[in-house]
Design a protein around this motif. Structure first.
Motif: not given
Length: 753
Positions: A4-17, A233-239, A74-80
Motif C-alpha cells: 500500500l502506498l500512502g501519500i500526504d501533501t501538507g503545507g510544507t512537506y510531501t510524505d510518501a510511505v 506505472g501504478i495501476q491501483a485505486p486512489l483513495m 506494479a506490486q502496489i495494490s492501493l494508493v491513499s
C-alpha cells in the motif's frame, strides 16, 4: 504480498510511505511541497520512496511508464492520500474566489456566525426560495433570477456555494440551483445539505462557502497524484482521507471534495494510534504550518458531530474533534506591542529554505545584516571562500548573471534599500496566474512583474513610507489568493542556528537571526541580546504556545467554555506549567500536570516536545516513523459512509399513535409523505440503507457491512400526555477499501469484493 502506498501533501512537506499490513512500514521519504505545481513535490517523494524499497530494473513497461520508479511499482495494490492543504488554506485565509447563493435566507444572515466576515469580498446573492421547518416550499424558486446571477458571477469566480433555508429538510431548491450552475457554466457547486444534516442555516452557509473555496485546491492535488501514478506505472485505486479519518475513492472526492477538510489531521490521528498502540492519549501533530491536537479515548478518536472548528471558523463538517492552531516550524516570528514575541499564525518560507532554493538571497541578507550592525555577523564563510549555496568569484551558476550586471529586483553593492522595518523579509511568486495579469489591479500587476525573476526583499518593494501602505495592501491581496508567498524568520531558522536542524542554509539562518535580533532588541528593549539568546527565545516561545494549545484542548474536552478558559486563574496555572515568572503571586506557585500521555508526530516532534512534556509532567511518546504518521494513517483506515433520514408527523402526534397518522420522510434526495409510523420507519430504513450502501460502493469499499440505528424523540405536552416528535434513522456502511486486481484478474487481499 500487497503493498500500500500512502501519500500526504501538507503545507510544507510531501510524505510518501510504502506499507504492508503484516510487516508495517517498508520505506518512507519526504520532499518539499511545491505549491505552484504539486506534481513536482509528489513526484520527488514518490520516486524517492519507490527507489528505496523497490529497486529499478531498468526495463520499461508496455505503456512506457514506470522506468524511473522501478518495475516493482506494479506490486502496489492501493494508493491513499491525505492532505493538510484544506486546513492550512482556511487558517491562512486563502482560497479561490466564489459566489454564495442564499435561498430564502433573511437579510441579516451575514451577521450571524461570522458568515459575512468569512466571505470578505466574495459576492453574495439572496434569492427567493427555501423551505419551512416542515419541508414545504417557503417561496417558489425563480429560475430566471438564478440564471441571471450565474451568468453575472461565473466569469469572476472559481466555484459556487449554495445554501437553502431548511435545505437539510428539503434539498430540492439547492439541487435545482446546482443543476443550473452545471448547465450554464460547468463550475463546481457545493450544496449545504451535503455537508451536514443539522439545523443552523448561517453556519451551514459558512461551511458551504469555505468548502467551495477549496474545491480548486483539492482537485489540483488529486489530479496531480493521478498524473504521477500514471507516470510511475501504478495501476491501483486512489483513495482520499476524509475529515473523520475514513477513506473514499478519488472519483467521489472529486464530486464532493468538501469532505477532505481536516483530512491531514484525521490521518495523523489514525496513524498515531497505529504507531503508538496507545488507547488513551493526546495526539499532537506539528507540521510546518499548523499544529493539530486530538484525543484518543478507548482507541477511537473523538468526533465533533456538531462541526469542526478550523482557523476560528465553526464549520458543520462532521470530523475528528481536532483543535488546530496556526503554529508550525515555518510560522512567522513577529512582535506584538502588548504580548511581545509571538509565533504565527501566518506561515512564511523560512529564510534558510529560501536561500537554499535561491542562493542570491544570501547577498541581500548579508547586506541587511551589515546595515543593522555595521559589520557582518559571525558565522559567515572566511574570506576567499564562498558560503554554502554561493560560488567563488568568477564562477557564475546557471540562472545568475556575471559580475557587474544586476538582475531585476537586486541592487548593486554599496546601494542600501530603504524600508528597514521590512528587512529580513522577502516576497516571491508561488504559482502562475489563473486568468492572466488582467485579473490584477494596476498595483498588483506592478508587484507581480517585480517578482518575475525570483525573490525580492520587501524593503525593495516598499521603497518609501508614502507608498508602502498601498503596496502592502496590494501584496496582501496576492498572498490571500495564493499567488505570492512571503519569507521571513521562523522557528525553523532558529533551530538551524541552535543546531537542532541542519537541512537547509545555516548561513541564511544566522544572517536572518542577526537582522531579527536587532528588531527584537528594539521591540523588547534588550540591547545586549545575542543571536543565540534571540533564537532560544523563539524556541521557548514555540514550546509555550504549544503548551498553551495543549492545555486549551484539554480544558475544551472537559466542557469548559472557551470564554472561561481565559480567566485569570486558568492563566495563572498555564503560566506556571510553562515556565512564566507570573506563575507566582504572593504565597502561591502554580503547576499543571497533563493526566494523559502525549503522542507527538510530525517532522519537528522530537525537537519541541521533550521540554513541553517535562513542563506538563507527562509521558511523551515519539514513535518510530512519527515524521510520516499522516501518510501511514492514510493507508490503515477503512471506508465509512453514512446516510440519514428524519421521520416527522405532519401534525401533533399524541401517544399512542393512530394507525392512520400521517408522517413526512425527510430523505437525502427529497421528502415523501407516508401513512403510519411503522410504514414510515420501514421506508426510511430501506432508503438510508440503500443510500449508505451506494455511497460506500462509490467510495471504494469491499465486503460492506451496513448498520441501521434509530433514535426516537418524545416529549410531554402541557396536559401531561406524551407527544411523538420525530425519529432519526442513520445507516452506517463500512468496509476496507478494494485493492487492485492481480494479473490473473483476482483481487488482492481478503477484504476485496
Amino acid at each position: 504480498m500487497s503493498i500500500l502506498l500512502g501519500i500526504d501533501t501538507g503545507g510544507t512537506y510531501t510524505d510518501a510511505v510504502l506499507f504492508d499490513l503484516e510487516r508495517g512500514v517498508l520505506a518512507s521519504a519526504k520532499a518539499l511541497t511545491t505549491r505552484h505545481d504539486l506534481t513536482v513535490g509528489i513526484g520527488e517523494a514518490l520516486q524517492a520512496v519507490l527507489s528505496r524499497a523497490i529497486p529499478a530494473s531498468g526495463t520499461r513497461s508496455a505503456s512506457g511508464a514506470g522506468t524511473a520508479y522501478g518495475a516493482g511499482a506494479a506490486q502496489i495494490s492501493l494508493v491513499s492520500l491525505s492532505t493538510t492543504l484544506a486546513t492550512n488554506a482556511i487558517v491562512e485565509r486563502q482560497g479561490s474566489p466564489i459566489c454564495l447563493f442564499l435561498l430564502g435566507y433573511p437579510p441579516d444572515s451575514l451577521s450571524i456566525g461570522g458568515l459575512g466576515q468569512a466571505l470578505g469580498r466574495d459576492p453574495v446573492v439572496f434569492l427567493k426560495g427555501g423551505h419551512t421547518i416542515s419541508g414545504s416550499e417557503q417561496a417558489p424558486l425563480d429560475l430566471a433570477e438564478v440564471d441571471k446571477a450565474i451568468r453575472k458571477h461565473a466569469p469572476h469566480v472559481a466555484a459556487f456555494a449554495i445554501s437553502g433555508y431548511f435545505g437539510v429538510l428539503n434539498p430540492a431548491h439547492e439541487l435545482m440551483v446546482r443543476r443550473r450552475v452545471q448547465e450554464l457554466c460547468g463550475l463546481p457547486a457545493t450544496c449545504g445539505h451535503e455537508l451536514s444534516s443539522h439545523l443552523h442555516a448561517p453556519r451551514r452557509a459558512l461551511t458551504a462557502a469555505l468548502n467551495a473555496r477549496l474545491i480548486p485546491y483539492i482537485r489540483q492535488l488529486i489530479q496531480a497524484v493521478q498524473q504521477m501514478l500514471t507516470q510511475a506505472g501504478i495501476q491501483a485505486p486512489l483513495m482520499v482521507v476524509k475529515g473523520d479519518g475514513s477513506l473514499m475513492d478519488a472519483s467521489l472526492a472529486l464530486e464532493r471534495p468538501v469532505e477532505t477538510i481536516l483530512s491531514g489531521p484525521a490521518a495523523s490521528v489514525v496513524g498515531a494510534r497505529y504507531l503508538s498502540g496507545e488507547p488513551e492519549v493526546m495526539v499532537v501533530d506539528m507540521g510546518g504550518t499548523t499544529t493539530d491536537i486530538a484525543l484518543l479515548q478507548d482507541g477511537r478518536p473523538a468526533l465533533c458531530t456538531e462541526g469542526a472548528t478550523v482557523g476560528g471558523w465553526r464549520t458543520m463538517v462532521e470530523a475528528i474533534d481536532v483543535h488546530t492552531t496556526g503554529l508550525g516550524g515555518d510560522s512567522e516570528v513577529h512582535f506584538d506591542a502588548e504580548r511581545g514575541l509571538l509565533i504565527g499564525p501566518r506561515r512564511v518560507t523560512p529564510l534558510c529554505l529560501l536561500a537554499q532554493q535561491h542562493p542570491q538571497t544570501l547577498d541581500w541578507l548579508a547586506m541587511q545584516a551589515e546595515r543593522e550592525t555595521g559589520r557582518a555577523p559571525t558565522g559567515q564563510a572566511p574570506a576567499g571562500r564562498a558560503p554554502t549555496g554561493q560560488v567563488p568569484t568568477g564562477q557564475v551558476p546557471t540562472g545568475q548573471v556575471p559580475t557587474g550586471q544586476v538582475p531585476t529586483g537586486q541592487v548593486p553593492t554599496g546601494q542600501v534599500p530603504t524600508g528597514q522595518a521590512f528587512e529580513g523579509q522577502f516576497a516571491l511568486r508561488l504559482r502562475p496566474l489563473d486568468k492572466g495579469v488582467a485579473a490584477l489591479d494596476s498595483l498588483q500587476a506592478e508587484l507581480w512583474e517585480l517578482l518575475a525573476d525570483g525573490p525580492v526583499p520587501l524593503s525593495r518593494l516598499y521603497p518609501d513610507r508614502q507608498g508602502s501602505y498601498r503596496r502592502s495592501r496590494a501584496l496582501a491581496g496576492l498572498v490571500e489568493r495564493g499567488l505570492v508567498a512571503l519569507s521571513g524568520f521562523t522557528p525553523s531558522d532558529a533551530s538551524h542556528v541552535l543546531g537542532y536542524q541542519q537541512h537547509w542554509s545555516i548561513e541564511a539562518a544566522r544572517l536572518g537571526a542577526e537582522i531579527w535580533r536587532r528588531k527584537a532588541a528594539r521591540a523588547l528593549r534588550r540591547e545586549e541580546l545575542t543571536v543565540e539568546e534571540f533564537c532560544q527565545m523563539v524556541f521557548d516561545q514555540v514550546v509555550f504556545q504549544l503548551g498553551e494549545a495543549v492545555v486549551m484542548a484539554a480544558l475544551a474536552q472537559q466542557g469548559i467554555p472557551e470564554a472561561d478558559q481565559q480567566s485569570w486563574l486558568q492563566q495563572l496555572f498555564l503560566a506556571g506549567a510553562l515556565g512564566k515568572e507570573s506563575a507566582r503571586t504572593g504565597w502561591l506557585e502554580a503547576r499543571l500536570k497533563l493526566l494523559r500521555p502525549l503522542v507527538a508526530v510530525g517532522a519537528p516532534a522530537a525537537t519541541y516536545f521533550p521540554p513541553l512534556a517535562e513542563r506538563l509532567q507527562t509521558r511523551l511518546i515519539v514513535p518510530e516513523h512519527a515524521g510520516v504518521a499522516n501518510a501511514i494513517g492514510a493507508v490503515v483506515g477503512s471506508v465509512t459512509q453514512q446516510a440519514r433520514a428524519l421521520v416527522r408527523p405532519l401534525g401533533v402526534a399524541e401517544l399512542p399513535l393512530r394507525a392512520d397518522e400521517p408522517f413526512r420522510l425527510h430523505l437525502p434526495d427529497g421528502v415523501v409523505d407516508v401513512i403510519g409510523l411503522e410504514a414510515a420507519i420501514q421506508r426510511a430504513e430501506v432508503e438510508v440503507r440503500r443510500a449508505a450502501l451506494e455511497l460506500a460502493r462509490r467510495a471504494g469499499a469491499g465486503e460492506i457491512q451496513v448498520q441501521v440505528n434509530r433514535k426516537d424523540s418524545i416529549a410531554r405536552g402541557r396536559d401531561g400526555k406524551q407527544v411523538f416528535l420525530d425519529s432519526e434513522i442513520i445507516a452506517i456502511a463500512a468496509g476496507r477499501p478494494r485493492l487492485a486486481e492481480e494479473p490473473n484478474g483476482q483481487n488482492q487481499g481478503a477484504n476485496a469484493k
